[in-house]
Design an enzyme around this catalytic site. Sequence first.
Site, short mmCIF file in Angstrom:
data_model
loop_
_atom_site.label_atom_id
_atom_site.label_comp_id
_atom_site.label_asym_id
_atom_site.label_seq_id
_atom_site.Cartn_x
_atom_site.Cartn_y
_atom_site.Cartn_z
N ALA A 284 134.34 124.70 17.95
CA ALA A 284 133.10 125.47 18.06
C ALA A 284 133.08 126.50 16.93
CB ALA A 284 133.05 126.16 19.41
N GLY B 46 136.73 122.16 20.14
CA GLY B 46 135.60 121.29 20.50
C GLY B 46 135.61 119.97 19.75
N GLU C 276 137.83 117.80 21.68
CA GLU C 276 137.17 117.52 22.96
C GLU C 276 136.08 116.46 22.81
OE1 GLU C 276 136.70 121.78 23.30
OE2 GLU C 276 137.58 121.71 25.30
N GLU D 260 142.43 127.19 21.08
CA GLU D 260 141.65 128.28 21.68
C GLU D 260 142.53 129.43 22.18
OE1 GLU D 260 141.23 125.06 22.26
OE2 GLU D 260 139.09 124.55 22.21
N1 CAA Z 1 134.24 128.09 13.15
C1 CAA Z 1 133.64 128.65 12.10
N2 CAA Z 1 134.08 128.49 10.82
C2 CAA Z 1 135.17 127.73 10.64
C3 CAA Z 1 135.84 127.11 11.69
C4 CAA Z 1 135.32 127.31 13.02
N3 CAA Z 1 135.86 126.73 14.10
N4 CAA Z 1 136.89 126.42 11.20
C5 CAA Z 1 136.86 126.60 9.87
N5 CAA Z 1 135.84 127.39 9.52
C6 CAA Z 1 135.45 127.83 8.18
C7 CAA Z 1 136.38 128.92 7.67
O1 CAA Z 1 136.00 130.17 8.19
C8 CAA Z 1 136.17 128.78 6.19
O2 CAA Z 1 134.97 129.41 5.84
P1 CAA Z 1 134.87 130.36 4.50
O3 CAA Z 1 135.16 129.41 3.37
O4 CAA Z 1 133.47 130.85 4.54
O5 CAA Z 1 135.91 131.40 4.67
C9 CAA Z 1 135.98 127.30 5.98
O6 CAA Z 1 135.63 126.77 7.25
C10 CAA Z 1 137.26 126.59 5.53
O7 CAA Z 1 138.28 126.92 6.45
P2 CAA Z 1 139.69 127.55 6.00
O8 CAA Z 1 139.54 128.31 4.73
O9 CAA Z 1 140.25 128.29 7.18
O10 CAA Z 1 140.53 126.20 5.72
P3 CAA Z 1 142.10 126.01 5.85
O11 CAA Z 1 142.37 124.66 5.29
O12 CAA Z 1 142.84 127.16 5.31
O13 CAA Z 1 142.37 125.96 7.44
C11 CAA Z 1 141.96 125.30 9.71
C12 CAA Z 1 141.82 124.95 8.21
C13 CAA Z 1 143.42 125.30 10.12
C14 CAA Z 1 141.22 124.20 10.48
C15 CAA Z 1 141.33 126.69 9.97
O14 CAA Z 1 140.03 126.73 9.38
C16 CAA Z 1 141.18 127.02 11.42
O15 CAA Z 1 142.16 127.39 12.06
N6 CAA Z 1 139.94 126.93 11.96
C17 CAA Z 1 139.64 127.33 13.32
C18 CAA Z 1 140.06 126.25 14.30
C19 CAA Z 1 139.83 126.71 15.73
O16 CAA Z 1 140.33 127.71 16.18
N7 CAA Z 1 139.03 125.91 16.46
C20 CAA Z 1 138.71 126.19 17.86
C21 CAA Z 1 137.38 126.92 17.94
S1 CAA Z 1 137.03 127.47 19.58
C22 CAA Z 1 136.48 126.12 20.43
O17 CAA Z 1 136.36 125.02 19.90
C23 CAA Z 1 136.14 126.39 21.89
C24 CAA Z 1 135.71 125.18 22.63
O18 CAA Z 1 136.50 124.42 23.16
C25 CAA Z 1 134.32 124.94 22.84
#
Ligand code: CAA
Length: 263
Positions: free
Chosen positions: A66, A111, A114, A134
């Site tokens: 998400a 998500g 999921e 999460e």
């Molecule tokens: N939401 C919003 N933006 C996201 C994102 C997310 N889930 N995942 C990645 N991005 C964005 C980053 O913010 C970044 O944007 P900017 O270039 O503007 O800074 C861009 O995508 C590239 O990401 P990274 O620079 O972080 O890339 P990386 O290769 O260094 O890392 C990653 C990749 C490990 C996937 C890291 O981006 C990450 O940890 N992302 C979050 C993953 C996460 O926590 N997902 C769960 C979300 S909560 C959820 O899903 C709840 C549910 O069940 C409904």
Amino acid sequence: MSFNNIIVESVEGITTITFNRPKALNALNSELLAEFAQAVEAVANDEAVRVLVLTGAGGKAFVAGADITELAKLDTLKAKVFINRGLSVINRLTELPIPVIAAVNGFALGGGLEIAMACDFIYASEAAAFGQPEIKLGLIPGYGGTQRLPRIIGAARAKELLYTGRMIKAQEALALGIVNRVTAPEALMAQVMATAREMAGMGRVSLRATKQAVNFGLNVDLATGLRIETDAFALCMASSDAKEGTSAFLEKRKAAFKGGLLQ
Ligand code: CAA
């Protein structure tokens, strides 16, 4: 239909929906979820679609979860709306009468995992990574992760992943049974399409009956599940596909399924 955050393509009865926000690793914001829901509904209402494939654009992610920038702004009531909106399209995927394959080409997190788990099965590239991170956000999965993951890999293994938020690579996901097949990144879509074409050639009625028997049967005791299967089997016998399939076998020719009821 034209969309800003997804791409929808159909070839020979196989529709592919590609999550297309590569700059945000295809994270699920409200607009993307609304478009995804619309596209899934269109697939549900189009008899010409025999198989649905989901994948991600950009080569780095299937879906990284998400959208955290949106999540961070939610209060309790808005969180419920946000979750219900996503969950309803994910549930709709499981109810589709056709096979749905997740082609996971990169990160499938939160998500994203999921959605993939709500598909009938997952093929992954060697570059894929899976996780429910999460817990690291002070949250829990909201699109079914606490329910589907333990059903797929068992409670203890799921709890370890859910409590640590650890990310696992494709080979570990394969060993755990999350993924059916792992391929080289450049071979992923060809593998997925080969299986999709194989299934698209089967009878619509028996594909739907098989999917429903498995899905409904998983949530009930064995005796009830066997009853579901018996009824579904009998219903299949009323289809032109069953007539065609059995006749084709006896006549030593390839079956040409049309998907209707016996006239
Ligand atoms: N939401 C919003 N933006 C996201 C994102 C997310 N889930 N995942 C990645 N991005 C964005 C980053 O913010 C970044 O944007 P900017 O270039 O503007 O800074 C861009 O995508 C590239 O990401 P990274 O620079 O972080 O890339 P990386 O290769 O260094 O890392 C990653 C990749 C490990 C996937 C890291 O981006 C990450 O940890 N992302 C979050 C993953 C996460 O926590 N997902 C769960 C979300 S909560 C959820 O899903 C709840 C549910 O069940 C409904």
